[in-house]
Design an enzyme around this catalytic site. Sequence first.
Site, PDB file in Angstrom:
ATOM      1  N   GLY A 146     -24.436   0.995  16.215  1.00  0.00           N
ATOM      2  CA  GLY A 146     -23.416   0.786  17.237  1.00  0.00           C
ATOM      3  C   GLY A 146     -23.885  -0.142  18.342  1.00  0.00           C
ATOM      4  O   GLY A 146     -24.860  -0.889  18.202  1.00  0.00           O
ATOM      5  N   CYS A 147     -23.202  -0.052  19.473  1.00  0.00           N
ATOM      6  CA  CYS A 147     -23.331  -1.068  20.525  1.00  0.00           C
ATOM      7  C   CYS A 147     -24.641  -1.021  21.303  1.00  0.00           C
ATOM      8  O   CYS A 147     -24.956  -1.979  22.012  1.00  0.00           O
ATOM      9  CB  CYS A 147     -22.158  -0.952  21.496  1.00  0.00           C
ATOM     10  SG  CYS A 147     -20.560  -1.420  20.775  1.00  0.00           S
ATOM     11  N   PHE A 148     -25.414   0.057  21.194  1.00  0.00           N
ATOM     12  CA  PHE A 148     -26.682   0.083  21.926  1.00  0.00           C
ATOM     13  C   PHE A 148     -27.798  -0.635  21.181  1.00  0.00           C
ATOM     14  O   PHE A 148     -28.880  -0.875  21.719  1.00  0.00           O
ATOM     15  CB  PHE A 148     -27.124   1.526  22.229  1.00  0.00           C
ATOM     16  CG  PHE A 148     -27.390   2.379  21.013  1.00  0.00           C
ATOM     17  CD1 PHE A 148     -28.577   2.270  20.308  1.00  0.00           C
ATOM     18  CD2 PHE A 148     -26.458   3.318  20.578  1.00  0.00           C
ATOM     19  CE1 PHE A 148     -28.837   3.063  19.197  1.00  0.00           C
ATOM     20  CE2 PHE A 148     -26.696   4.115  19.473  1.00  0.00           C
ATOM     21  CZ  PHE A 148     -27.893   3.983  18.776  1.00  0.00           C
ATOM     22  N   ALA A 149     -27.551  -1.022  19.921  1.00  0.00           N
ATOM     23  CA  ALA A 149     -28.636  -1.412  19.024  1.00  0.00           C
ATOM     24  C   ALA A 149     -29.274  -2.753  19.341  1.00  0.00           C
ATOM     25  O   ALA A 149     -30.367  -3.039  18.858  1.00  0.00           O
ATOM     26  CB  ALA A 149     -28.146  -1.397  17.583  1.00  0.00           C
ATOM     27  N   PHE A 168     -25.639   0.066  25.525  1.00  0.00           N
ATOM     28  CA  PHE A 168     -24.867   1.308  25.637  1.00  0.00           C
ATOM     29  C   PHE A 168     -24.112   1.522  24.338  1.00  0.00           C
ATOM     30  O   PHE A 168     -23.511   0.586  23.808  1.00  0.00           O
ATOM     31  CB  PHE A 168     -23.841   1.227  26.779  1.00  0.00           C
ATOM     32  CG  PHE A 168     -24.378   0.722  28.081  1.00  0.00           C
ATOM     33  CD1 PHE A 168     -25.385   1.411  28.746  1.00  0.00           C
ATOM     34  CD2 PHE A 168     -23.872  -0.434  28.660  1.00  0.00           C
ATOM     35  CE1 PHE A 168     -25.873   0.945  29.961  1.00  0.00           C
ATOM     36  CE2 PHE A 168     -24.346  -0.910  29.870  1.00  0.00           C
ATOM     37  CZ  PHE A 168     -25.357  -0.218  30.523  1.00  0.00           C
TER      38      PHE A 168
END
EC number: 2.3.1.74
Length: 400
Positions: A167-170, A377
């Site tokens: 997801g977007c934190f990666a 995040f």
Amino acid sequence: MAGATVTVEEVRKAQRATGPATVLAIGTATPANCVHQADYPDYYFRITKSEHMTDLKEKFKRMCDKSQIRKRYMHLTEEYLAENPNMCAYMAPSLDARQDIVVVEVPKLGKAAAQKAIKEWGQPKSKITHLVFCTTSGVDMPGADYQLTKMLGLRPSVNRLMMYQQGCFAGGTVLRVAKDLAENNRGARVLVVCSEITAVTFRGPSESHLDSMVGQALFGDGAAAVIVGADPDKRVECPLFQLVSASQTILPDSEGAIDGHLREVGLTFHLLKDVPGLISKNIERSLEEAFKPLGITDYNSIFWVAHPGGPAILDQVEAKVGLKKERMRATRHVLSEYGNMSSACVLFILDEMRKRSAEEGQATTGEGFDWGVLFGFGPGLTVETVVLHSVPITIAAITA
């Protein structure tokens, strides 16, 4: 029989790099198909045969208007969607069609970004020792890391790590992993690739699932690649940012705030309204833990790279920390020009920052500042915090 002539400690010392992991090159790529946000609501409701849902279309228009996005890039064209109507429905079985796209196109887009990074790096690709590949767009075996290794002609012995469904934190995760690899393997050169294609999440609108529509208004396609290594050879390598420290945490009381579920209908997206509040409420703790050891308490004295999950997140983080608007300039530029590209976003922002810093005659790659922070995040809610140190801008950096 002769015994060993060295100790384990001596072996370990020889294996470890002397200096910190450093970003040595950055490359980015997008699909050719560009979608302008002002036109997207009409296009989206027409292609999904949802024009009769007039009230919902007005809501979607407001979402797009408030997104602060000017344009996005998408692999999915109108022609392809017309041939695959199940992908345009809200919840029709369509995983096979989606997988058929992303299994091929995710590594291909990653290749385009990687080739740019390798070209800027200027070294033979045979010197790449590790590959870290990250995507939330589909799953396959062997993975996109294997496909990219073949496409680029990397050595068969390259050490690969495939990260699916982060997801977007990666974007922060891959830098944390690359830092550990580079610093614990002397001479290592790590190719990091994040490649995201929204074919896995695209679907028609629904009155009962407005958070899915938020995703339709925000997400775009893109790939970014960086080369990471410690102890750069200054004769042939041009350092851009040093990776000083990196950490990950799960925010308290945030379970279920962002979820994604891969099902027969594709990857479904679920979002609670208070995600911006949860992030801004906890951002100061992450900053204190990262920067207190450095004696830094003024967060306007550092450069910022924050995952642009949406304008509300950026607005509330700015308000909570008391940031000047210009601190998020590179972040907001990437949101405006590309949308939310999940894991690839923060690497696009690093690229934008170092280029604009050079163009404006700043002293360092970090908008003239020495220290900086990179935040990812995403689902969990998970936050990645990476402390960066910029480097003085040289002629090589300006012409890269």
